[in-house]
Motif scaffolding. Structure first.
Motif, PDB file in Angstrom:
ATOM      1  N   ALA A  61      87.214  70.664  49.151  1.00  0.00           N
ATOM      2  CA  ALA A  61      86.246  70.709  48.351  1.00  0.00           C
ATOM      3  C   ALA A  61      86.399  69.552  47.281  1.00  0.00           C
ATOM      4  CB  ALA A  61      85.872  71.969  47.459  1.00  0.00           C
ATOM      5  N   ILE A  62      87.493  69.507  46.876  1.00  0.00           N
ATOM      6  CA  ILE A  62      87.760  68.461  45.826  1.00  0.00           C
ATOM      7  C   ILE A  62      87.726  66.847  46.575  1.00  0.00           C
ATOM      8  CG2 ILE A  62      89.847  67.324  44.709  1.00  0.00           C
ATOM      9  CD1 ILE A  62      90.793  70.090  43.780  1.00  0.00           C
ATOM     10  N   GLU A  63      88.153  66.897  47.701  1.00  0.00           N
ATOM     11  CA  GLU A  63      87.824  65.747  48.488  1.00  0.00           C
ATOM     12  C   GLU A  63      86.161  65.352  48.413  1.00  0.00           C
ATOM     13  OE1 GLU A  63      88.474  64.247  53.067  1.00  0.00           O
ATOM     14  OE2 GLU A  63      89.977  65.479  52.357  1.00  0.00           O
ATOM     15  N   TYR A  64      85.535  65.990  48.986  1.00  0.00           N
ATOM     16  CA  TYR A  64      84.035  65.839  49.348  1.00  0.00           C
ATOM     17  C   TYR A  64      83.391  65.647  47.659  1.00  0.00           C
ATOM     18  CZ  TYR A  64      84.165  66.160  54.004  1.00  0.00           C
ATOM     19  OH  TYR A  64      84.241  65.876  54.985  1.00  0.00           O
ATOM     20  N   PHE A  65      83.795  66.460  46.681  1.00  0.00           N
ATOM     21  CA  PHE A  65      83.249  66.311  45.401  1.00  0.00           C
ATOM     22  C   PHE A  65      83.619  64.717  44.762  1.00  0.00           C
ATOM     23  CE2 PHE A  65      83.145  70.937  44.959  1.00  0.00           C
ATOM     24  CZ  PHE A  65      81.688  71.070  44.973  1.00  0.00           C
ATOM     25  N   LEU A  66      84.877  64.523  45.087  1.00  0.00           N
ATOM     26  CA  LEU A  66      85.270  62.958  44.612  1.00  0.00           C
ATOM     27  C   LEU A  66      84.587  61.864  45.585  1.00  0.00           C
ATOM     28  CD1 LEU A  66      89.240  63.574  44.180  1.00  0.00           C
ATOM     29  CD2 LEU A  66      87.730  63.004  42.468  1.00  0.00           C
ATOM     30  N   GLN A  67      84.276  62.262  46.799  1.00  0.00           N
ATOM     31  CA  GLN A  67      83.700  61.182  47.522  1.00  0.00           C
ATOM     32  C   GLN A  67      82.297  61.136  47.164  1.00  0.00           C
ATOM     33  OE1 GLN A  67      83.825  61.885  51.761  1.00  0.00           O
ATOM     34  NE2 GLN A  67      82.774  60.223  52.197  1.00  0.00           N
ATOM     35  N   THR A 126      81.578  58.751  44.458  1.00  0.00           N
ATOM     36  CA  THR A 126      81.404  57.464  44.711  1.00  0.00           C
ATOM     37  C   THR A 126      80.012  57.184  45.196  1.00  0.00           C
ATOM     38  OG1 THR A 126      82.092  57.713  47.085  1.00  0.00           O
ATOM     39  CG2 THR A 126      83.981  57.350  45.763  1.00  0.00           C
ATOM     40  N   LEU A 127      79.282  58.039  45.572  1.00  0.00           N
ATOM     41  CA  LEU A 127      77.826  57.696  46.059  1.00  0.00           C
ATOM     42  C   LEU A 127      76.931  57.954  44.991  1.00  0.00           C
ATOM     43  CD1 LEU A 127      78.103  60.108  49.293  1.00  0.00           C
ATOM     44  CD2 LEU A 127      77.879  57.473  49.209  1.00  0.00           C
ATOM     45  N   ASN A 128      77.394  58.961  43.809  1.00  0.00           N
ATOM     46  CA  ASN A 128      76.580  59.127  42.800  1.00  0.00           C
ATOM     47  C   ASN A 128      77.516  59.435  41.303  1.00  0.00           C
ATOM     48  OD1 ASN A 128      74.887  60.060  40.823  1.00  0.00           O
ATOM     49  ND2 ASN A 128      74.081  61.811  41.965  1.00  0.00           N
ATOM     50  N   LYS A 129      77.710  58.159  40.869  1.00  0.00           N
ATOM     51  CA  LYS A 129      78.977  58.395  40.216  1.00  0.00           C
ATOM     52  C   LYS A 129      78.783  59.000  38.699  1.00  0.00           C
ATOM     53  CE  LYS A 129      77.641  53.856  37.733  1.00  0.00           C
ATOM     54  NZ  LYS A 129      78.182  52.584  37.285  1.00  0.00           N
ATOM     55  N   LYS A 145      76.849  64.948  37.165  1.00  0.00           N
ATOM     56  CA  LYS A 145      77.538  65.853  36.068  1.00  0.00           C
ATOM     57  C   LYS A 145      77.868  67.222  37.037  1.00  0.00           C
ATOM     58  CE  LYS A 145      73.324  67.961  34.789  1.00  0.00           C
ATOM     59  NZ  LYS A 145      72.379  68.267  33.448  1.00  0.00           N
ATOM     60  N   TYR A 146      77.173  67.529  37.949  1.00  0.00           N
ATOM     61  CA  TYR A 146      77.612  68.736  38.779  1.00  0.00           C
ATOM     62  C   TYR A 146      78.715  68.466  39.627  1.00  0.00           C
ATOM     63  CZ  TYR A 146      72.732  69.800  37.534  1.00  0.00           C
ATOM     64  OH  TYR A 146      71.578  70.006  36.672  1.00  0.00           O
ATOM     65  N   SER A 147      79.018  67.122  40.022  1.00  0.00           N
ATOM     66  CA  SER A 147      80.326  67.035  40.825  1.00  0.00           C
ATOM     67  C   SER A 147      81.339  67.229  39.999  1.00  0.00           C
ATOM     68  CB  SER A 147      80.273  65.538  41.701  1.00  0.00           C
ATOM     69  OG  SER A 147      79.437  65.661  42.583  1.00  0.00           O
ATOM     70  N   PHE A 148      81.302  66.494  38.766  1.00  0.00           N
ATOM     71  CA  PHE A 148      82.300  66.782  37.601  1.00  0.00           C
ATOM     72  C   PHE A 148      82.545  68.093  37.432  1.00  0.00           C
ATOM     73  CE2 PHE A 148      80.987  62.293  36.448  1.00  0.00           C
ATOM     74  CZ  PHE A 148      82.202  61.735  36.651  1.00  0.00           C
ATOM     75  N   PHE A 149      81.596  68.909  37.246  1.00  0.00           N
ATOM     76  CA  PHE A 149      81.626  70.245  36.848  1.00  0.00           C
ATOM     77  C   PHE A 149      82.519  71.050  38.042  1.00  0.00           C
ATOM     78  CE2 PHE A 149      80.345  74.728  37.285  1.00  0.00           C
ATOM     79  CZ  PHE A 149      81.113  75.345  36.374  1.00  0.00           C
ATOM     80  N   GLU A 150      81.995  70.927  39.250  1.00  0.00           N
ATOM     81  CA  GLU A 150      82.692  71.549  40.453  1.00  0.00           C
ATOM     82  C   GLU A 150      84.015  71.041  40.668  1.00  0.00           C
ATOM     83  OE1 GLU A 150      81.629  73.898  42.142  1.00  0.00           O
ATOM     84  OE2 GLU A 150      79.380  73.920  41.212  1.00  0.00           O
ATOM     85  N   LEU A 151      84.345  69.891  40.401  1.00  0.00           N
ATOM     86  CA  LEU A 151      86.011  69.546  40.368  1.00  0.00           C
ATOM     87  C   LEU A 151      86.559  70.117  39.399  1.00  0.00           C
ATOM     88  CD1 LEU A 151      85.426  65.502  40.758  1.00  0.00           C
ATOM     89  CD2 LEU A 151      86.643  66.733  42.123  1.00  0.00           C
ATOM     90  N   GLY A 152      86.109  70.300  37.977  1.00  0.00           N
ATOM     91  CA  GLY A 152      86.826  71.172  37.203  1.00  0.00           C
ATOM     92  C   GLY A 152      86.953  72.623  37.567  1.00  0.00           C
ATOM     93  N   TYR A 153      85.972  73.142  38.201  1.00  0.00           N
ATOM     94  CA  TYR A 153      85.938  74.532  38.833  1.00  0.00           C
ATOM     95  C   TYR A 153      87.164  74.516  39.831  1.00  0.00           C
ATOM     96  CZ  TYR A 153      84.824  78.756  40.804  1.00  0.00           C
ATOM     97  OH  TYR A 153      85.129  80.228  41.422  1.00  0.00           O
ATOM     98  N   CYS A 154      87.082  73.496  40.796  1.00  0.00           N
ATOM     99  CA  CYS A 154      88.152  73.639  41.712  1.00  0.00           C
ATOM    100  C   CYS A 154      89.499  73.410  41.364  1.00  0.00           C
ATOM    101  CB  CYS A 154      87.843  72.664  42.919  1.00  0.00           C
ATOM    102  SG  CYS A 154      86.208  72.978  44.012  1.00  0.00           S
ATOM    103  N   TYR A 155      89.872  72.553  40.555  1.00  0.00           N
ATOM    104  CA  TYR A 155      91.179  72.338  40.074  1.00  0.00           C
ATOM    105  C   TYR A 155      91.658  73.485  39.156  1.00  0.00           C
ATOM    106  CZ  TYR A 155      91.651  67.541  41.412  1.00  0.00           C
ATOM    107  OH  TYR A 155      91.632  66.196  42.105  1.00  0.00           O
ATOM    108  N   ALA A 156      90.605  74.179  38.616  1.00  0.00           N
ATOM    109  CA  ALA A 156      91.121  75.491  37.556  1.00  0.00           C
ATOM    110  C   ALA A 156      91.203  76.765  38.820  1.00  0.00           C
ATOM    111  CB  ALA A 156      89.825  75.682  36.920  1.00  0.00           C
TER     112      ALA A 156
END
Length: 181
Positions: free
Chosen positions: A53-59, A62-65, A68-79
């Motif tokens: 999931a982290i790999e795709y949210f980071l990717q 790169t498509l939509n820098k 906010k939802y990708s940033f949030f989801e990254l936080g959720y995944c790391y936590a």
């Protein structure tokens, strides 16, 4: 068609089939479809495969820098990882807030991170109260803020908060439980 069917699968919580459709759509668009990329991340997250999931949210970023939802989801995944990466989670929740200071969920989740992983009651209260300010009906924000006060041994304040959430949500069993502790 793949996108719509993928959403239909997600709605049914059939994340494996949703994932197949979003991956196929992503490939067909030469990996340039930001929505498909984001939804692949959502599927992996729902399947608890947080590294994918982290790999795709980071990717997706790169498509939509500024997503906010990708940033949030990254936080959720790391936590949510088996060995939580709380510093990364904090960083991405904060980035989601930077993108949209009125987006209440990152405040809620960052507040719970401060509460449960950092034992920082002051910052937990700040974030949870900001979440409540933005979304006054957010029962989880009240619940965790009450838990934070209880864990600080401020039982009267905790009871007041639990009572307030019960008044707003009379069938919310968790609030009754927490008030009774």
């Amino acid at each position: 068609a793949l996108n719509n069917r993928g959403y239909a699968y997600m709605k049914k919580e059939d994340f494996r089939n949703a994932l197949k459709d979003f991956q196929l759509l992503f490939e067909k668009t030469d990996k340039k479809n930001a929505v498909a990329c984001f939804n692949i991340g959502k599927c992996y997250s729902a399947l608890k495969d947080y590294d994918e999931a982290i790999e795709y949210f980071l990717q997706n970023l790169t498509l939509n820098k500024n997503n906010k939802y990708s940033f949030f989801e990254l936080g959720y995944c790391y936590a949510s990882k088996a060995a939580p990466e709380k510093e990364n989670a904090l960083k991405y929740y904060s980035s989601a807030i930077e993108q949209d200071p009125k987006y209440y969920e990152p405040y809620l989740y960052r507040g719970t991170l401060y509460l449960f992983k950092f034992d920082n009651f002051k910052k937990a209260h700040e974030d949870l109260e900001k979440s409540i300010e933005i979304n006054p009906r957010g029962k989880l924000s009240y619940l965790y803020n009450g838990i934070a006060y209880r864990d600080e041994n401020n039982f009267l304040k905790a009871k007041d908060i639990f009572t307030k959430v019960i008044d707003q949500n009379p069938k919310y069993a968790e609030a009754y439980y927490e008030r009774g502790i």
